[in-house]
Design an enzyme around this catalytic site. Structure first.
Site, PDB file in Angstrom:
ATOM      1  N   GLY A  61     -41.633 -11.839 -47.718  1.00 27.53           N
ATOM      2  CA  GLY A  61     -40.907 -10.618 -48.043  1.00 27.53           C
ATOM      3  C   GLY A  61     -39.450 -10.914 -48.318  1.00 27.53           C
ATOM      4  N   PHE A  74     -31.577  -7.530 -45.808  1.00 31.13           N
ATOM      5  CA  PHE A  74     -31.009  -8.464 -44.850  1.00 31.13           C
ATOM      6  C   PHE A  74     -31.162  -9.900 -45.324  1.00 31.13           C
ATOM      7  CE2 PHE A  74     -31.172 -11.092 -41.027  1.00 31.13           C
ATOM      8  CZ  PHE A  74     -30.076 -10.624 -40.301  1.00 31.13           C
ATOM      9  N   LYS A 120     -34.349 -13.066 -46.799  1.00 32.59           N
ATOM     10  CA  LYS A 120     -35.749 -13.431 -46.991  1.00 32.59           C
ATOM     11  C   LYS A 120     -36.471 -13.513 -45.640  1.00 32.59           C
ATOM     12  CE  LYS A 120     -35.171 -16.003 -51.302  1.00 32.59           C
ATOM     13  NZ  LYS A 120     -35.358 -17.296 -52.009  1.00 32.59           N
ATOM     14  N   VAL A 121     -37.769 -13.281 -45.706  1.00 35.67           N
ATOM     15  CA  VAL A 121     -38.619 -13.359 -44.526  1.00 35.67           C
ATOM     16  C   VAL A 121     -39.678 -14.425 -44.766  1.00 35.67           C
ATOM     17  CG1 VAL A 121     -40.066 -12.097 -42.914  1.00 35.67           C
ATOM     18  CG2 VAL A 121     -38.281 -10.898 -44.181  1.00 35.67           C
ATOM     19  N   LYS A 159     -36.908 -13.859 -40.018  1.00 35.05           N
ATOM     20  CA  LYS A 159     -36.032 -13.101 -40.919  1.00 35.05           C
ATOM     21  C   LYS A 159     -34.690 -13.814 -40.970  1.00 35.05           C
ATOM     22  CE  LYS A 159     -35.090  -8.755 -39.864  1.00 35.05           C
ATOM     23  NZ  LYS A 159     -35.148  -7.277 -39.864  1.00 35.05           N
ATOM     24  N   ASP A 174     -34.273   5.160 -38.854  1.00 33.90           N
ATOM     25  CA  ASP A 174     -34.880   4.697 -40.109  1.00 33.90           C
ATOM     26  C   ASP A 174     -36.401   4.710 -39.991  1.00 33.90           C
ATOM     27  OD1 ASP A 174     -34.805   3.886 -42.733  1.00 33.90           O
ATOM     28  OD2 ASP A 174     -34.555   1.758 -42.281  1.00 33.90           O
TER      29      ASP A 174
END
Length: 832
Positions: free
Chosen positions: A498, A502, A504-505, A519, A615
């Site tokens: 993903g 913030f 890349k994961v 993360k 959120d």
């Protein structure tokens, strides 16, 4: 009136309506000036008046009329380039405006040498009373610069200001009224999805106006005097595209475009995929345009299905850069099933400070049994002014009416310079301190966080061999960077699962074979830093089986890294739409909603002060291999109000489509803001569609508004996910709809608590699984106490998803939880 008479009357009305659509626009203000010319110049059917005409007022230090020594034949408008007005000093055109509103301002430039003035070397600024149009502008070939500004006063001033030791020049000038309907006040946005409002106040510069699949269209063939250029020079791969033309088929219909939006020569030609009806074709047709960084752009697509022979044959996707802005688009459907109807769609791009390319693509839809194809008829890209009111840098506004403001600007800049020196000194001291921390192995951007209270321990005191990390690692301690590298195969791009705001994961594997999600943040992002800190602080405080858990974090080598354990089934959103996963049953959806409600209820009530998630959305509800739900992503979370207060005053943050309107209006945050967002999630679960979808008809774009209309009509079953058709008991659906409706109340005081929401959802699940014959109050919340188990110990659940009775405390709730089933929400498909 007889039926025959009625038909004739209706036909006459249709002809009159069509005629009104086809009539050209007659501008109230229409100033055309051939600068430097002593006589009028006719171009096509338009007459440019001599520069000494009394129709405009020019104040300039010198009257210098220049004429080219040789005949200029650079374009069809070459007659306008034979002469020029040289402006040797600050000069101002003043036009009387009869009808306030948006106006074209077009400048014609063609440099040549006249006397001692070499126009190739001219450098100057151009502005109006309110906007900077050009700054440090120079030109070495024929150029037409087109702007549109909303004039709100009875006069328009256009000021030319030469740079130091230079001069300005102009060959021709247009100031012409524009139809009010040409640019509306709002447009769709993407990344995140939503609506941009405020286009009326924007100055726009036409950067590109392209006729896809067709030739150049000259101003005399456009009702608004525009020029459209062919698209071949912008295509990245011409072999992927082919052209079609069917101008006679174009229809201008109510609800669509008009000839003033674009002429039929635009809508009647198109560039389409060169798929050859091959069902295996899977590529995009892409155009690339050079743009200036630091601005937003209004992108207008023109569509007209001149390709299909019948309805429902053409579906395709539309992209701006890597974002899908229109999914499964069929232009005919948007025009009430009228084939070859002219249609346009507007989108505003996000602000980007570094990107100098903008790509537009069309490609095949994923709808089964539809031949892959896509079409685009025309495209306009318009630059929007920045926060300084400028379309070209930050040159000062030079109107006489602003002279006093300019004095204030000078004073402000002087004071600012003094402050800057002081700030620089403070930053110098701060940087020295950061360098010392960096030598100790910590981030250069932020200070290590003692998440467990007390000081952050050294790596050596925690890990004897320096790289061995397992699921049993004590939470609250830093994980060595080398261990994170080892777990992610040195951040292998093939392991990326993903990409979000913030960073890349990556999927990773620890030494004990435990799967993890890593993360990796961007240390230069100050927003990322704040979320990084909040996530650690929040997740180090509470434990619950319906909240994600954090293994650790890394703050070495200028890194911000969070390590979670892997959640096998990803996000709830991915199961509802767009990810190709199997559809969830109604029982599974209810149990997921119940689990998420338990997690939020715990946040709101598990501590002395509530924690507000801020959120809540389907992308932040994760599912383990058993589809047990866990609330994730606490980067925006906020501690709730004090006991003697009703709310927390804070800046609005969250995701479009889920935001509590009361929080948005008043900037006052309460637990009920989470309740509102969760209500949107409930309708999302029921309907399995995005909360904001600009490709749908206007009344359907916002899921919450659309679903509430059907709920209030008592016909919610009309809009549910088709895969659930006939599989939901009416009583269960009714209770679920009532619960979502209460969550979406306009005012927080009218919304239920998350505990009440939880009770209602458990009741809806029981109504789905059991039948209570002859129950006159089966929809009453009074029945919850009889049919639902007690929720005093709400943090423990059994396999059915209902609350289980327990006598033990639930604050930490770690019993029976497999730590390999958790990880925080990582894929940021919506922006904030």
């Amino acid at each position: 009136m007889s039926d025959r008479g009625l038909k004739i009357f209706t036909c006459a009305l249709s002809i009159l309506s069509l005629a009104s659509l086809c009539c050209g626009f007659n501008p109230v203000d229409n100033y055309l000036i051939d600068c430097g010319s002593s006589s009028d110049t006719t171009v096509g059917d338009r007459v440019f008046l001599a520069d000494n005409s009394t129709s405009n007022s020019l104040s300039t230090p010198k009257n210098i009329f220049a004429r080219a020594s040789t005949s200029v034949t650079s374009s069809d408008y070459s007659l306008l380039y034979q002469t020029a007005r040289i402006l040797d000093g600050t000069s101002k055109y003043t036009f009387s405006i009869q009808q306030p509103g948006r106006h074209w301002i077009r400048f014609y430039f063609y440099p040549f040498v006249y006397d001692s003035y070499n126009m190739n070397r001219a450098i100057f600024h151009v502005s109006t009373q309110d906007h900077v149009l050009l700054s440090n502008f120079s030109v070495n070939s024929n150029v037409v610069k087109e702007f549109s500004v909303n004039v709100t006063s009875t006069s328009l001033e256009i000021i030319f200001t030469p740079s130091s030791n230079s001069f300005a020049f102009l060959n021709a000038l247009e100031v012409v009224s524009i139809p009010d309907a040409l640019i509306t006040d709002d447009a769709s946005t993407f990344d995140p999805l939503g609506t941009f409002q405020g286009l009326f106040s924007q100055a726009l510069e036409t950067v590109f106006r392209v006729n896809m699949g067709g030739p150049t269209i000259l101003p005399e063939n456009d009702t608004l005097g525009r020029t459209w250029v062919p698209d071949q020079d912008f295509l990245i791969n011409e072999n992927f595209a082919t052209n079609i033309s069917k101008i006679s088929a174009v229809k201008y219909v109510e609800g669509g475009a008009t000839p003033d939006i674009a002429p039929n020569a635009v809508y009647g030609t198109a560039t389409v995929m060169k798929s050859g009806d091959d069902p295996r074709s899977n590529f995009n047709v892409t155009w690339q345009f050079n743009v200036d960084p630091g601005f937003q752009y209004l992108v207008r697509f023109h569509f007209c299905d001149i390709l299909s022979k019948a309805l429902n044959e053409l579906y395709f996707e539309v992209y701006i850069d890597s974002s899908i802005v229109a999914k499964d688009l069929d232009p005919s459907i948007l025009l009430q099933n009228i084939l070859a109807g002219a249609l346009y769609m507007d989108f505003v791009t996000p602000l980007n400070d570094s990107k100098n390319k903008l790509r537009v693509s069309i490609g095949p839809s994923s709808i089964p049994n539809v031949l892959p194809n896509a079409i685009l008829n025309g495209l306009e890209i318009m630059k929007m002014n920045n926060s300084l009111g400028s379309l070209s840098g930050s040159a000062p506004l030079l109107s006489d009416s602003r002279s006093k403001k300019n004095v204030g600007m000078i004073v402000g800049l002087t004071a600012g310079a003094v402050i800057a020196v002081v700030v620089a000194a403070i930053m110098f001291m701060f940087c020295r301190k950061r360098k010392k921390l960096a030598h100790q192995g910590h981030s250069k951007t932020w200070i290590p966080l003692p998440v467990s209270g007390g000081n952050s321990p050294t790596v050596g005191s925690k890990y004897s061999n320096g790289t061995t990390v397992s699921v049993n690692s004590n939470l609250g301690y830093c994980i060595p960077f080398v261990a994170v590298q080892e777990a992610t195969n040195n951040f292998d791009e093939a392991w990326v699962i993903g990409i979000g705001g913030f960073g890349k994961v990556y999927k990773g594997v620890l030494n004990d074979s435990t799967k993890v999600a890593v993360k990796r943040g961007n240390p230069r992002s100050q927003q990322g830093l704040a979320e990084f800190q909040t996530e650690i602080e929040m997740l180090s405080q509470f434990r619950h089986r319906h909240l994600v858990s954090l293994i650790g974090y890394c703050d070495e080598k200028n890194e911000m890294i969070l390590i979670y354990e892997y959640m096998e089934n990803g996000t709830l959103k991915g199961h509802l739409y767009g990810a190709g996963r199997p559809s969830l049953s109604w029982k599974e959806r209810l149990e997921i909603c119940i689990g998420a409600a338990r997690g939020l209820h715990y946040l709101h009530t598990g501590y002395a002060k509530a924690v507000i998630h801020r959120d809540v959305k389907s992308a932040n509800i994760l599912l383990d291999e058993n589809l047990m739900a866990k609330v994730a992503d606490f980067g925006l979370s906020k501690t709730g109000p004090e006991i003697d207060q009703t709310h927390v005053s804070t800046a609005v943050k969250g995701s479009f489509g889920y935001l509590d309107p009361e929080y948005f209006r008043r900037q006052q945050l309460t637990e009920k803001s989470d309740v509102y967002s969760f209500g949107v999630v409930l309708f999302e679960v029921l309907c399995a569609r995005p909360v904001i979808d600009p490709t749908l008809p206007r009344e359907m774009v916002n899921l919450a508004e659309w679903a509430m209309k059907w709920q209030k009509k008592g016909q919610l079953e009309q809009i549910i996910d088709p895969t659930l058709g006939g599989k939901i008991r009416p009583d269960s659906l009714r209770k679920f709809g009532e619960t979502a409706e209460k969550c979406l109340a306009d005012f927080g005081v009218d919304r239920p608590s998350m505990g009440d929401v939880l009770w209602n959802l458990e009741y809806a699940l029981q109504l789905q699984e059991v039948v209570v014959p002859g129950d006159p109050e089966e929809n009453s919340t009074n029945m919850i106490g009889e049919l639902s188990p007690k929720i005093n110990n709400f943090s423990h659940v059994d396999n059915s998803g209902l609350a289980a009775q327990s006598e033990t405390s639930s604050v930490d709730d770690l019993s029976g939880v497999s730590m390999s089933k958790v990880f925080s929400q990582l894929v940021k498909s919506e922006g904030r």
